[in-house]
Write a protein that holds these residues in place. Sequence first.
Motif, PDB file in Angstrom:
ATOM      1  N   ALA A  77       3.513   0.957   6.597  1.00  0.00           N
ATOM      2  CA  ALA A  77       3.003   2.322   6.520  1.00  0.00           C
ATOM      3  C   ALA A  77       3.235   2.967   5.159  1.00  0.00           C
ATOM      4  CB  ALA A  77       3.633   3.176   7.619  1.00  0.00           C
ATOM      5  N   SER A  78       4.179   2.431   4.390  1.00  0.00           N
ATOM      6  CA  SER A  78       4.412   2.976   3.043  1.00  0.00           C
ATOM      7  C   SER A  78       3.218   2.749   2.129  1.00  0.00           C
ATOM      8  CB  SER A  78       5.663   2.342   2.420  1.00  0.00           C
ATOM      9  OG  SER A  78       6.818   2.673   3.150  1.00  0.00           O
ATOM     10  N   ALA A  79       2.501   1.651   2.362  1.00  0.00           N
ATOM     11  CA  ALA A  79       1.314   1.321   1.555  1.00  0.00           C
ATOM     12  C   ALA A  79       1.592   1.536   0.071  1.00  0.00           C
ATOM     13  CB  ALA A  79       0.115   2.147   2.009  1.00  0.00           C
ATOM     14  N   ASP A  80       2.685   0.938  -0.405  1.00  0.00           N
ATOM     15  CA  ASP A  80       3.130   1.201  -1.776  1.00  0.00           C
ATOM     16  C   ASP A  80       2.081   0.856  -2.824  1.00  0.00           C
ATOM     17  OD1 ASP A  80       5.786   2.226  -1.305  1.00  0.00           O
ATOM     18  OD2 ASP A  80       6.351   0.218  -0.666  1.00  0.00           O
ATOM     19  N   THR A  81       1.348  -0.220  -2.601  1.00  0.00           N
ATOM     20  CA  THR A  81       0.335  -0.629  -3.574  1.00  0.00           C
ATOM     21  C   THR A  81      -0.770   0.412  -3.688  1.00  0.00           C
ATOM     22  OG1 THR A  81       0.786  -2.874  -2.792  1.00  0.00           O
ATOM     23  CG2 THR A  81      -1.028  -2.606  -4.324  1.00  0.00           C
ATOM     24  N   ALA A  82      -1.184   0.967  -2.546  1.00  0.00           N
ATOM     25  CA  ALA A  82      -2.205   2.014  -2.556  1.00  0.00           C
ATOM     26  C   ALA A  82      -1.664   3.294  -3.193  1.00  0.00           C
ATOM     27  CB  ALA A  82      -2.698   2.290  -1.137  1.00  0.00           C
ATOM     28  N   THR A  83      -0.409   3.612  -2.902  1.00  0.00           N
ATOM     29  CA  THR A  83       0.212   4.794  -3.501  1.00  0.00           C
ATOM     30  C   THR A  83       0.220   4.699  -5.019  1.00  0.00           C
ATOM     31  OG1 THR A  83       1.604   5.168  -1.562  1.00  0.00           O
ATOM     32  CG2 THR A  83       2.340   6.157  -3.632  1.00  0.00           C
ATOM     33  N   ASP A  84       0.573   3.519  -5.532  1.00  0.00           N
ATOM     34  CA  ASP A  84       0.593   3.317  -6.981  1.00  0.00           C
ATOM     35  C   ASP A  84      -0.818   3.396  -7.566  1.00  0.00           C
ATOM     36  OD1 ASP A  84       3.298   3.011  -6.762  1.00  0.00           O
ATOM     37  OD2 ASP A  84       3.297   0.837  -7.020  1.00  0.00           O
TER      38      ASP A  84
END
Length: 228
Positions: A77-84
């Motif tokens: 749910a963090s979706a870190d790649t999308a956040t970056d």
Amino acid sequence: MFRSRERTAELTQWQGGGKVRGVALLLPGGFVRSRLRPLKFVEQGLHELATELTERGRPDGIAVHLLHYRYAGWNGASADTATDTRWALAELAARYGDVPIVLIGNSLGGRAAFQEAGHPAVAGVVGIAPWLPDGAPVEHLTGRRVLIIHGDRDRTEASAAKSLDYARRALPFAPDLARYEVPRGSHYLVKQADAVRALTTAFVLTVLGGEPSSVAVGELRTPLPPRG
């Protein structure tokens, strides 16, 4: 008490100059879950593509950047790649203003590219063996030009079957969509790297530089042609 410095995403420096009229943003692959730093060799897999885009795109004012993620993984749910990727899109707008952007994502980066393709600055999106989970939304691709390249023997989590299903669902919203299959191609497409690079570069120059299109729009299983 000692506190570790919070990680931040970074963009590589553009090896060019002059007025920027468009941007190609490269998003490397990675892992489903990992809080480790991204692996350098994964990013290096896009180095030759970045170099060719820079050289070919310089006359048209196309800036090329590769995104260094904070973490190697998507991480649920963090979706870190999308956040970056969202951070990078905002950063590019701050640097260059209102210019069109093409997102180019490999594997994990493909998921981020397609998830963030609804950003108003995004004019096109490329997925090279993209990870496109079942049921991923497609409506936000309206008005975007889309290219997907996938090895027909890719049976990883980022499988060719999933990108084909995604393309079929997306086509009504993004008629300027082309999907190429690499016969006997695995997930990594190492032997076909030259052809993948040529097709991707041609697509980006069409979207951002106004060159005539050479992609098979509306076709979802076009064999990848060898580099001419």
